[in-house]
Structures are given as C-alpha cells and as structure tokens.
Design a protein around this motif. Structure first.
Motif: not given
Length: 665
Positions: A411-420, A463-469, A476-481
């Motif tokens: 998950e990222a920011a509490g939501e499952p990561i899914r790119i469509s 994109v990248w997801h920062r590890n904030v744990g 993971l945080s929300e995606a950043q470009t």
C-alpha cells in the motif's frame, strides 16, 4: 524412470513445474520453480497466464472440483484441483446463507493434459461435455483429451480469420429437445490493436466486438446435423459486447425460457432477457449485470472466462470465472432479480488452494531485496494487474531453500498500489484498461537509510514511493515523479499521445527502472531504456544541496563499441525489457541480465573513456520460459557471497537458477 522424466523436462523445456517438486539436487543450468516450503499455507488458487475453468465432479466423489486449462508458456496444461470437502451443497461449514461460510480449500493442481484457449464446459442432456472449436470430449472425466470427437460438417472458425475468441458450447437453444451449438466470437477487425489515439488521447478506431452465433441441430444428439450459423439478435440487432462474449444461455430469471449472460474481454457481464418463449427465443437489449452492492459486477482483472453452474447447490445458477492472472472466482447468485429483471450476484470471491509454488499474478517482475531488514532475501514483485507485492522470506539468512509467506500487496498512503492503463494509458488501446504491467526496483533513493520503491508500468512514467516507515516496518508514501535535469527539452516518444510533463521522465513502457550506484560514487543512479530503446545511464549528482538525475548518456556498448539498443520496435512493440544489473560472473564488473527465452547474460568486458562494453554470452539455460517475457533478479539465499538468479515468468511463477560458479546443491 525419474532420471528420464527430469531429462525430458530439461530438454523439451516443458512442464517445468513438474520437475521442481521431483528433483532434490539441481543441475547447473536447470530452472526450478520455487516452492513455498510452507506446509499449511493457503494461497489463491491459480494456474499460469489465463485461466479457463471447467467446474465438474472430476473424481466422482459427489462434490464439484475445478479443472482449469491454461495455454501459456511454460505452464501450459490442464490442471485438476481436488475439492476435499466432500460437498459443494449449501450445508454447515460451506458458504452459509449469507455467503459468510467457509470456501473450500482445494488441493494443489495436478496436470492432466495439454492446455487450451477457448475450452468450454456444457451440461448437455445430463452429461458433462468439454468442447474446443470444432471438437468435443464427451467423457472428459474418464478420458480427458484422449477421446475427442470432431464436430462434422462445421468449420472450426465460423466467423472470419480475424478472431481472438472462439468458444463453443452445447445448448438446446430452441427447446426442441436436441442439443445445438452456440459460438461466442471475439472480433478484433475494427480495433486495429496498436497506436490508434489522436493527440488528445481519444481512440480513433473501432471497438472490440463480441458476437454470438447459433448452429441449429436438425438431426439428433446421436447423429447431429448442424444448419448454417446464424447470429443471435437482441432488440433487432446482433448481440455485441466488448470482445469475447463467452455466452451462457440459462434460465437466469426462472421463468422457463433461456436468457443470455455474456462476459467480455475486459471485466464485466451483460444480460439479455428472453422476452420471447422457450421455443421461440427473442432477446431484449443488453443490460449490465450488477452486484449486491448495486455497482456493476466486475472481475478484478480482465480476459474473463465465465461458465454457469449451480456451484453451491441452492437451486440457482452461479458463475465460476477465471481471469488473466490465472485465478478463478466464485460469483454467487443471490437468487434475486433487480428491477430490470436481471439477476443479482455477490462480488467475486477467489478460490483458495493448498500452497505449492510461489506465484504472483502474471508476467511477474521480482526484485530480490531484504525489504523488512531482518537479514534475509525477500521479494518485491510487480505484475500485469498493476499491483506490487511483498513476498516475505520466513526462514532467516543463510537458508538455501527458504520458507515463504503468501504475497501481500503493498500500500501507499494507506491505499493498495495499483497502476492501471484506464481508457487511454496503453499504447495498444482501450481494451487494456485494467492492465498495469508494473516493473520495480528497490533502493535507498533519498539517502535516508531506508529502501524505497521505483516503479515503471504500462504508462512509461517513472515514479517512486518514499519509505516513511522504519527499516523493519516499511511504509510507503504516495507516488512522486522521477525528474531529470534535461539538456533542453525532453525528447519525445515517436508514438502515442502522451507527452512529457515538465522534468518528469516519460520513456518506453514495461521496462525496468534499475536503481544502482553504477559509477560507485555513493549516489544511486538510474539505468534503463531511453525513449528510443537504448540502454542509458542517468547519473545522480549533487546540485545545490539536492540529489538530481542528469540528462541520460548512452554509455553502454556492445563488443564493437556500438550503443546497446535493447528495444528497436515502435509503439506496442517497444519497451518490454526487464533488466537486472549485477556481477554475475564474479570478475568485479557489473553485468547485465535481461529477459529473453529465459535470461540473456551480457558480460561487461571493460570500461574505458566513460564507455562500458558488453558481450552477449547467450541464454543462461536451455529451458524456454518466455511466451511474452521474463524478469530476472539476483538473490543469495545461502549467504555464500555468490549470487543466484530468480526469474519471474509469464505464468506468474518464480524460477530459480544456480550460478554456474556455485557447486551443485
């Protein structure tokens, strides 16, 4: 006998998974499917890419088992999953009146024959009949595919040569007591498949068509004679859904005649109510089937393969449905109709099985990494569905054959990561709306000591997801470009409607964004394909107290000094390369491992004047894993300092290869 069977698997490069559980010692160059090694673990029931379920009492013990056919490489086959419960009726301990009871947990699949697309199940005159185009298997549970019967007088393709779906079922369509044939056709002629958007992202070509034909049997069941195919009409026009209709003619509203529910190429279902009679059917315009929540009934992925059967024995017809990633779901009929006279179903629930071999989706893209900081090698994996999963090593460091947990979606920011892709994110058109093709890399991207996640996908946007744990509990945080310090304007892809936005990297789709400190300066760089398919070096540098990626350089060359171009195709034929960078041969230089029929090894020859030369040493094995692609990564489970290889395959399974420098184990 055992040695002959192992040799046959290796030489013929088929049924690789059968070898994995039968061989104790792994030979150099042999690919073995990786088992969970976790007795008692349950996972989603699955085959390889594209599940075609045939629910039946295969073993004759009174309950419904699952037979599932799969047409891909290398998993190709038809598999039997035994239902050990002894019942599929609605009784204590099974399903329950509110759908809250337990689903059966099936035994692991056993291969019983070759795999097919367009394979179907019919309940015809009290018999369970399996059909493929132009052929039927009337006693499948006893003979599987050994006693097929050709359907005389009918071509196996009744529509045209431009079909990607062609399913045949037996049904007494007109109520005369004789079994007819109905055929569902997926017609792609108008679609054109590739690069058909205008500059605003609107699809300019036609849709997929899903048509249904009826072939009336003017003879008898014993000596059938089939009339010319006629298209089934609804509201005066041909039945037409979005590709692969998979027609299910059943009495869905319990009024004595046969209605029609069709699937499609993406994820949903359409109902055509019979407003005529049992012997003179006439169908109303199609309406989307809804779930109990009131939302449209959809599967999690696409390329769905529904078949109707009263699975839970409550007197109404349910749907058993496979999808592209090899899973199979139970879609329970609530027994109620909505105001439109359309049956209401509960949301799909995926069947479970006793865990066997590690699997995550289809076209799985693994990265070996110690994700949770406990000192052993885990996996982070992408898939066609666009999810990303963590597969945890439960054994600890130094265990050559680890015990594994079930894949857990990140998950990222509490939501499952899914790119469509959505309606226009795939270069190959809107029919790929629910695909994501996530490819991943793991590295400490921001220098804070925690592993972060870099992702490419069907979109070609990095994109990248920062590890904030924490190190032991990543979050993971929300995606950043991922942005580049371009020298001038960012070059554009020569196809498609999407254009770069600011400094954000837009490149070829479905390619690995390899995060690696290539120049060993302590900063994590990016190595991946550029917009023209050349392998490029995006160097990391410090600029004004910030870490930035510099304009890419084509420093990677072949033995002749020519730039390495790993993808020369255009549009849908571009990209698709899965890359791992590691010192495979132990000479101190970073090599390239890249997808092929299994994996190609490109040995680094030298590095001079800022350029690095590589020589293609060929495939690492004789075994063919790839139908579409593979995805390599490096692991060292036994902690001996010599990297081994794990390979994700089209079938969603992980395969293991010992390094030739490692003694046989």
């Amino acid at each position: 006998m055992m040695k002959k069977r192992v040799l046959a698997c290796a030489v013929l490069a088929c049924a690789v998974g059968l070898c994995a559980q039968e061989v104790g010692k792994q030979r150099v160059g042999e690919l073995k499917r990786m088992p969970y090694n976790n007795p008692g673990l349950e996972t989603d029931l699955g085959v390889g890419l594209w599940a075609w379920p045939l629910p039946m009492d295969y073993d004759g013990d009174g309950d419904l088992d699952l037979v599932v056919s799969c047409p891909d490489k290398p998993y190709n086959g038809t598999y039997y999953f035994e239902n050990p419960t002894g019942t599929t009726a609605r009784k204590k301990g099974f399903l329950g009146l509110g759908g809250s009871g337990a689903m059966p947990v099936f035994k692991a699949g056993r291969r019983i024959g070759r795999g097919f697309t367009n394979i179907q199940l019919s309940q015809a005159g009290g018999r369970t009949v399996v059909t493929v185009p132009g052929q039927m298997f009337p006693d499948f549970a006893k003979s599987v595919f050994d006693q097929g019967v050709a359907i005389a007088g009918v071509k196996s393709n009744i529509h045209s040569n431009n079909v990607r779906g062609n399913v045949w079922r037996l049904v007494d369509y007109d109520g005369d007591g004789v079994q007819d044939i109905v055929v569902g056709v997926g017609d792609w002629k108008a679609y054109g498949w590739d690069d058909g958007y205008d500059a605003e992202g609107n699809w300019t070509r036609g849709p997929l068509h899903g048509l249904v034909y009826w072939l009336r049997n003017t003879g008898t069941d014993g000596e059938p004679v089939y009339a010319a195919a006629k298209q089934v009409l609804a509201d005066g026009k041909p039945v037409d859904v979005y590709g692969n209709p998979m027609p299910m003619f059943e009495d869905w509203d319990d009024d004595g005649d046969l209605d029609l529910i069709c699937g499609e190429f993406i994820d949903g279902f359409t109902c055509f109510d019979n407003v005529g009679t049992r012997t003179r059917p006439s169908y109303a315009a199609g309406q989307r089937v809804h779930s109990k929540s009131g939302a449209p009934l959809v599967m999690d992925l696409q390329m769905i393969t529904p078949t109707a059967i009263d699975w839970d024995g409550d007197g109404d017809l349910d749907i058993i449905c496979g999808d592209e990633d090899g899973r199979v779901a139970f879609i329970e009929n609530t027994g109620r109709l909505d105001a439109r006279h359309v049956p209401i179903f509960r949301d799909p629930r995926y069947f479970r099985q006793e865990a066997a071999d590690i699997k995550f989706g289809a076209l799985v893209t693994p990265v070996g990494v110690d994700w949770d900081g406990d000192g052993d090698w885990d996996f982070i994996c992408g898939s066609t569905a666009g999810y990303i999963a963590f597969i945890e090593n439960l054994s600890g460091a130094g265990v050559a054959h680890p015990k594994w947990a079930e894949p857990r979606r990140l998950e990222a920011a509490g939501e499952p990561i899914r790119i469509s892709a959505g309606p226009n994110g795939s270069i190959q058109g809107p029919c790929e709306a629910k695909w994501g093709y996530t490819t991943v890399s793991v590295a400490d991207w921001d220098g804070d000591g925690l592993p972060d996640l870099l992702v490419n996908s069907i979109l070609g946007k990095i994109v990248w997801h920062r590890n904030v744990g924490t190190r032991h509990s990543p979050r993971l945080s929300e995606a950043q470009t991922v942005e580049i310090e371009w020298e001038g304007a960012q070059p554009e892809l020569a196809w498609g409607w999407m254009r770069p936005e600011g400094k954000a990297l837009l490149t070829q789709w479905r390619t690995t964004p390899v995060a690696v400190d290539w120049n060993k300066d302590g900063l994590v760089d990016l190595v991946m394909l550029d917009h023209e398919g050349y392998l490029a070096f995006f160097e990391r540098a410090e600029r004004g107290g910030r870490r930035v990626l510099l304009h890419p350089k084509r420093i990677f060359r072949n033995a002749k000094g020519e730039p390495l171009r790993f993808s020369s195709g255009r549009a849908g034929g571009s990209g698709r390369r899965k890359i791992c960078i590691a010192d495979w041969n132990g000479d101190g230089r970073l090599d390239i491992l890249i997808n092929s029929k299994n994996v190609e090894f490109w040995r680094q020859l030298d590095a001079k004047d800022g350029l690095c030369r590589f020589e293609n040493m060929g495939s690492v094995s004789m075994t063919v894993l790839a139908g579409h692609t593979t995805s390599p990564t490096i692991v060292d489970f036994d902690a001996d300092g010599i990297p081994e290889m794990a390979i994700g395959a089209e079938d969603g399974y992980l395969y293991y290869l010992h390094n030739p420098r490692t003694p046989e184990k």
